[in-house]
Scaffold this motif. Sequence first.
Motif, PDB file in Angstrom:
ATOM      1  N   ALA A 172      14.951  -4.009  11.877  1.00 21.32           N
ATOM      2  CA  ALA A 172      14.943  -5.394  12.388  1.00 21.32           C
ATOM      3  C   ALA A 172      15.001  -6.387  11.232  1.00 21.32           C
ATOM      4  CB  ALA A 172      13.695  -5.629  13.216  1.00 21.32           C
ATOM      5  N   ARG A 173      15.870  -7.410  11.362  1.00 21.10           N
ATOM      6  CA  ARG A 173      16.015  -8.408  10.294  1.00 21.10           C
ATOM      7  C   ARG A 173      15.878  -9.830  10.802  1.00 21.10           C
ATOM      8  NH1 ARG A 173      21.602  -7.732   7.587  1.00 21.10           N
ATOM      9  NH2 ARG A 173      20.648  -7.705   5.534  1.00 21.10           N
ATOM     10  N   TRP A 174      15.904 -10.027  12.134  1.00 19.19           N
ATOM     11  CA  TRP A 174      15.894 -11.408  12.608  1.00 19.19           C
ATOM     12  C   TRP A 174      14.490 -12.005  12.613  1.00 19.19           C
ATOM     13  CZ3 TRP A 174      14.189  -8.120  16.150  1.00 19.19           C
ATOM     14  CH2 TRP A 174      13.476  -8.594  17.245  1.00 19.19           C
ATOM     15  N   ALA A 175      13.444 -11.157  12.543  1.00 23.96           N
ATOM     16  CA  ALA A 175      12.088 -11.688  12.386  1.00 23.96           C
ATOM     17  C   ALA A 175      11.964 -12.278  10.985  1.00 23.96           C
ATOM     18  CB  ALA A 175      11.072 -10.573  12.587  1.00 23.96           C
ATOM     19  N   LEU A 176      11.071 -13.230  10.813  1.00 30.64           N
ATOM     20  CA  LEU A 176      10.924 -13.866   9.492  1.00 30.64           C
ATOM     21  C   LEU A 176      10.051 -12.974   8.608  1.00 30.64           C
ATOM     22  CD1 LEU A 176      11.508 -16.123   7.592  1.00 30.64           C
ATOM     23  CD2 LEU A 176       9.910 -17.573   8.800  1.00 30.64           C
ATOM     24  N   SER A 177      10.678 -11.948   8.049  1.00 31.11           N
ATOM     25  CA  SER A 177       9.957 -10.902   7.318  1.00 31.11           C
ATOM     26  C   SER A 177      10.332 -10.910   5.848  1.00 31.11           C
ATOM     27  CB  SER A 177      10.305  -9.537   7.934  1.00 31.11           C
ATOM     28  OG  SER A 177      11.715  -9.419   8.069  1.00 31.11           O
ATOM     29  N   GLY A 178       9.333 -10.657   5.000  1.00 29.05           N
ATOM     30  CA  GLY A 178       9.551 -10.622   3.564  1.00 29.05           C
ATOM     31  C   GLY A 178       8.813  -9.448   2.930  1.00 29.05           C
ATOM     32  N   VAL A 179       8.641  -9.525   1.610  1.00 28.14           N
ATOM     33  CA  VAL A 179       8.168  -8.363   0.854  1.00 28.14           C
ATOM     34  C   VAL A 179       7.065  -8.762  -0.126  1.00 28.14           C
ATOM     35  CG1 VAL A 179       8.883  -6.441  -0.622  1.00 28.14           C
ATOM     36  CG2 VAL A 179      10.561  -7.532   0.886  1.00 28.14           C
ATOM     37  N   ARG A 180       5.949  -8.024  -0.072  1.00 33.27           N
ATOM     38  CA  ARG A 180       4.940  -8.091  -1.133  1.00 33.27           C
ATOM     39  C   ARG A 180       4.809  -6.683  -1.697  1.00 33.27           C
ATOM     40  NH1 ARG A 180       0.633 -11.654  -2.139  1.00 33.27           N
ATOM     41  NH2 ARG A 180       0.828 -12.565  -0.058  1.00 33.27           N
ATOM     42  N   TYR A 215      -1.356 -15.850   4.279  1.00 36.04           N
ATOM     43  CA  TYR A 215      -1.067 -16.194   5.675  1.00 36.04           C
ATOM     44  C   TYR A 215       0.096 -17.180   5.674  1.00 36.04           C
ATOM     45  CZ  TYR A 215      -5.724 -14.253   6.337  1.00 36.04           C
ATOM     46  OH  TYR A 215      -6.828 -13.431   6.332  1.00 36.04           O
ATOM     47  N   GLY A 216       1.094 -16.906   6.472  1.00 30.54           N
ATOM     48  CA  GLY A 216       2.237 -17.813   6.529  1.00 30.54           C
ATOM     49  C   GLY A 216       3.360 -17.357   5.626  1.00 30.54           C
ATOM     50  N   ASP A 217       4.372 -18.199   5.485  1.00 35.27           N
ATOM     51  CA  ASP A 217       5.603 -17.920   4.724  1.00 35.27           C
ATOM     52  C   ASP A 217       6.409 -16.796   5.379  1.00 35.27           C
ATOM     53  OD1 ASP A 217       5.495 -19.929   2.578  1.00 35.27           O
ATOM     54  OD2 ASP A 217       3.636 -18.892   2.080  1.00 35.27           O
ATOM     55  N   CYS A 218       6.100 -15.535   5.056  1.00 36.77           N
ATOM     56  CA  CYS A 218       6.844 -14.412   5.662  1.00 36.77           C
ATOM     57  C   CYS A 218       5.864 -13.343   6.146  1.00 36.77           C
ATOM     58  CB  CYS A 218       7.747 -13.723   4.630  1.00 36.77           C
ATOM     59  SG  CYS A 218       9.104 -14.725   4.042  1.00 36.77           S
ATOM     60  N   TRP A 219       6.135 -12.775   7.305  1.00 36.30           N
ATOM     61  CA  TRP A 219       5.472 -11.524   7.674  1.00 36.30           C
ATOM     62  C   TRP A 219       5.809 -10.482   6.610  1.00 36.30           C
ATOM     63  CZ3 TRP A 219       1.792 -11.002  11.154  1.00 36.30           C
ATOM     64  CH2 TRP A 219       1.717 -11.902  12.206  1.00 36.30           C
ATOM     65  N   GLU A 220       4.808  -9.711   6.202  1.00 34.85           N
ATOM     66  CA  GLU A 220       4.992  -8.799   5.071  1.00 34.85           C
ATOM     67  C   GLU A 220       5.077  -7.360   5.564  1.00 34.85           C
ATOM     68  OE1 GLU A 220       1.917  -9.724   2.195  1.00 34.85           O
ATOM     69  OE2 GLU A 220       2.044 -11.853   2.721  1.00 34.85           O
ATOM     70  N   TRP A 221       6.201  -6.724   5.257  1.00 33.02           N
ATOM     71  CA  TRP A 221       6.350  -5.310   5.629  1.00 33.02           C
ATOM     72  C   TRP A 221       5.298  -4.471   4.915  1.00 33.02           C
ATOM     73  CZ3 TRP A 221       9.164  -3.787   9.557  1.00 33.02           C
ATOM     74  CH2 TRP A 221      10.318  -4.484   9.919  1.00 33.02           C
ATOM     75  N   THR A 222       4.710  -3.535   5.630  1.00 31.58           N
ATOM     76  CA  THR A 222       3.850  -2.540   4.998  1.00 31.58           C
ATOM     77  C   THR A 222       4.516  -1.166   5.131  1.00 31.58           C
ATOM     78  OG1 THR A 222       2.604  -1.833   6.946  1.00 31.58           O
ATOM     79  CG2 THR A 222       1.853  -3.852   5.815  1.00 31.58           C
ATOM     80  N   SER A 223       3.955  -0.201   4.426  1.00 31.00           N
ATOM     81  CA  SER A 223       4.496   1.159   4.534  1.00 31.00           C
ATOM     82  C   SER A 223       3.823   1.923   5.665  1.00 31.00           C
ATOM     83  CB  SER A 223       4.292   1.909   3.211  1.00 31.00           C
ATOM     84  OG  SER A 223       2.907   2.030   2.938  1.00 31.00           O
ATOM     85  N   SER A 224       3.025   1.213   6.478  1.00 29.67           N
ATOM     86  CA  SER A 224       2.284   1.894   7.555  1.00 29.67           C
ATOM     87  C   SER A 224       3.073   1.901   8.850  1.00 29.67           C
ATOM     88  CB  SER A 224       0.945   1.192   7.801  1.00 29.67           C
ATOM     89  OG  SER A 224       0.142   1.264   6.649  1.00 29.67           O
ATOM     90  N   ALA A 225       3.186   3.088   9.425  1.00 26.82           N
ATOM     91  CA  ALA A 225       3.773   3.193  10.757  1.00 26.82           C
ATOM     92  C   ALA A 225       2.806   2.571  11.762  1.00 26.82           C
ATOM     93  CB  ALA A 225       4.034   4.655  11.104  1.00 26.82           C
ATOM     94  N   TYR A 226       3.361   1.976  12.791  1.00 31.97           N
ATOM     95  CA  TYR A 226       2.541   1.354  13.838  1.00 31.97           C
ATOM     96  C   TYR A 226       2.033   2.438  14.773  1.00 31.97           C
ATOM     97  CZ  TYR A 226       1.375  -1.695  17.785  1.00 31.97           C
ATOM     98  OH  TYR A 226       0.740  -2.341  18.813  1.00 31.97           O
ATOM     99  N   HIS A 227       0.836   2.911  14.447  1.00 30.04           N
ATOM    100  CA  HIS A 227       0.196   3.969  15.228  1.00 30.04           C
ATOM    101  C   HIS A 227      -1.153   3.471  15.722  1.00 30.04           C
ATOM    102  CE1 HIS A 227       2.676   7.378  13.176  1.00 30.04           C
ATOM    103  NE2 HIS A 227       3.270   6.893  14.226  1.00 30.04           N
ATOM    104  N   PRO A 228      -1.722   4.144  16.723  1.00 27.11           N
ATOM    105  CA  PRO A 228      -3.047   3.725  17.173  1.00 27.11           C
ATOM    106  C   PRO A 228      -4.101   3.979  16.108  1.00 27.11           C
ATOM    107  CG  PRO A 228      -2.335   5.738  18.297  1.00 27.11           C
ATOM    108  CD  PRO A 228      -1.163   5.251  17.513  1.00 27.11           C
ATOM    109  N   TYR A 229      -5.045   3.050  15.989  1.00 26.36           N
ATOM    110  CA  TYR A 229      -6.217   3.299  15.156  1.00 26.36           C
ATOM    111  C   TYR A 229      -7.025   4.439  15.796  1.00 26.36           C
ATOM    112  CZ  TYR A 229      -5.742  -0.966  12.267  1.00 26.36           C
ATOM    113  OH  TYR A 229      -5.347  -1.924  11.377  1.00 26.36           O
ATOM    114  N   PRO A 230      -7.801   5.168  14.977  1.00 25.30           N
ATOM    115  CA  PRO A 230      -8.590   6.278  15.545  1.00 25.30           C
ATOM    116  C   PRO A 230      -9.499   5.776  16.669  1.00 25.30           C
ATOM    117  CG  PRO A 230      -8.700   6.250  13.137  1.00 25.30           C
ATOM    118  CD  PRO A 230      -7.976   5.010  13.542  1.00 25.30           C
ATOM    119  N   GLY A 231      -9.395   6.408  17.815  1.00 21.59           N
ATOM    120  CA  GLY A 231     -10.235   6.025  18.955  1.00 21.59           C
ATOM    121  C   GLY A 231      -9.633   4.941  19.823  1.00 21.59           C
ATOM    122  N   PHE A 232      -8.395   4.509  19.531  1.00 22.98           N
ATOM    123  CA  PHE A 232      -7.758   3.459  20.345  1.00 22.98           C
ATOM    124  C   PHE A 232      -7.444   3.964  21.743  1.00 22.98           C
ATOM    125  CE2 PHE A 232      -3.667   1.844  22.010  1.00 22.98           C
ATOM    126  CZ  PHE A 232      -3.992   0.509  22.187  1.00 22.98           C
TER     127      PHE A 232
END
Length: 403
Positions: free
Chosen positions: A377-385, A315-332
Amino acid sequence: MPDVSPTKWHRAHVTWFFETFLLEGNEPGFAPFQDRYWFLFNSYYESLGPRFSRPDRGLVTRPGAHDVGLYRGNVDNRVRDLVATLDEGSLEKLTATIELGFHHEQQHQELLLMDIKHVLSRNPLEPVYAGRPHEHCEPDPMGWLEVEGGLVEVGHEGDGFSFDNELPRHREWLEPYRLADRLVTNAEWLEFIADGGYRRPELWLSDGLARVRAEGWHAPLYWVEHDGVWLEHTLHGTLPVNPGLPVAHVSFYEAEAYATWAGKRLPTEGEWEHAVVVDGQADAAHSGGNLADLEHYHPGPAGPAVDGHRLRQVYGDCWEWTSSAYHPYPGFHPPAGAIGEYNGKFMSNQMVLRGGCALTPPAHARLTYRNFFPHGARWALSGVRLADGGAPPAPAERPEAVA
Ligand SMILES: [Fe+2]
């Protein structure tokens, strides 16, 4: 910059949110504080009527900060009066809206800092906003948390607050995987650059390479090279890139290309969430993460793992990119009415980020929080795990491509 809003716009918009979603319809004799504010400070709610163009927000010099303060004070007082006069049953019906308004304001507290960082980055005087630089540091070795996977549950549970997009909790199948125990550092990113990372088409998604070429990307957003030394714009000034700190302000495309270069991959959001649970860090409140309350306003070094946990910088430091597209969860299903526009309508062409960053208010970091930004997008404080296990082979080991 079209994505960036002025500070006073954020301050007015979060007030507009309470005025619109709480006062209108509940305050006796309601009238807007100012008709034109309704138009100026609506962010994206189509069902609430026309609104001012987002890319032009920076051109609106009035109302000034003082007038925005008056607006905030007025709405604060009216919300207090409303809450004081409602009976318990009516108040209970509005509790979810009031709580959403608080979390919405926290979102904008974070965005305000990301946005002003970009504004200040364009000022040749290199102004200092706040925070203290970290001491020069070198990266710790990267370790890995092994996770068995299987049929797991992800998504919000319990009575605490969540946004609608964190629901419903549902099952997901995870193959065995590993998650890096810290974020990718500046030192590692420098190796990527030195190895031609930004110039090697085989590392990039086609859309990503197109952005690299169109926008001349050759380093993270706020890096500039002066006489062979890389400098980084931060909220506490423009400083030499510190090798042991996490790389920040990289897009999804860059994160993905870096992972390919490293012979790894990005985790899915389900893998991220499940690994954090396995590591015993489901409760963000006890993470001791580098969030906005520490007032560093910049990601810090990984440091040693604490309390027997393996994963650092969860938690903190950088938001971490995932390989998941932002889609609705099943049943959303988004809620009815204008508030249903809060999250659901953005579930297209964006990727999920997890964890929070050094600009995130502490009460706003959460295990199941799904942040999202477009791929470039690059201006958000995003990093990599990084993740591994089921990863594609490193590029050097790949068989020759077949046309
Ligand atoms: Fe908003």
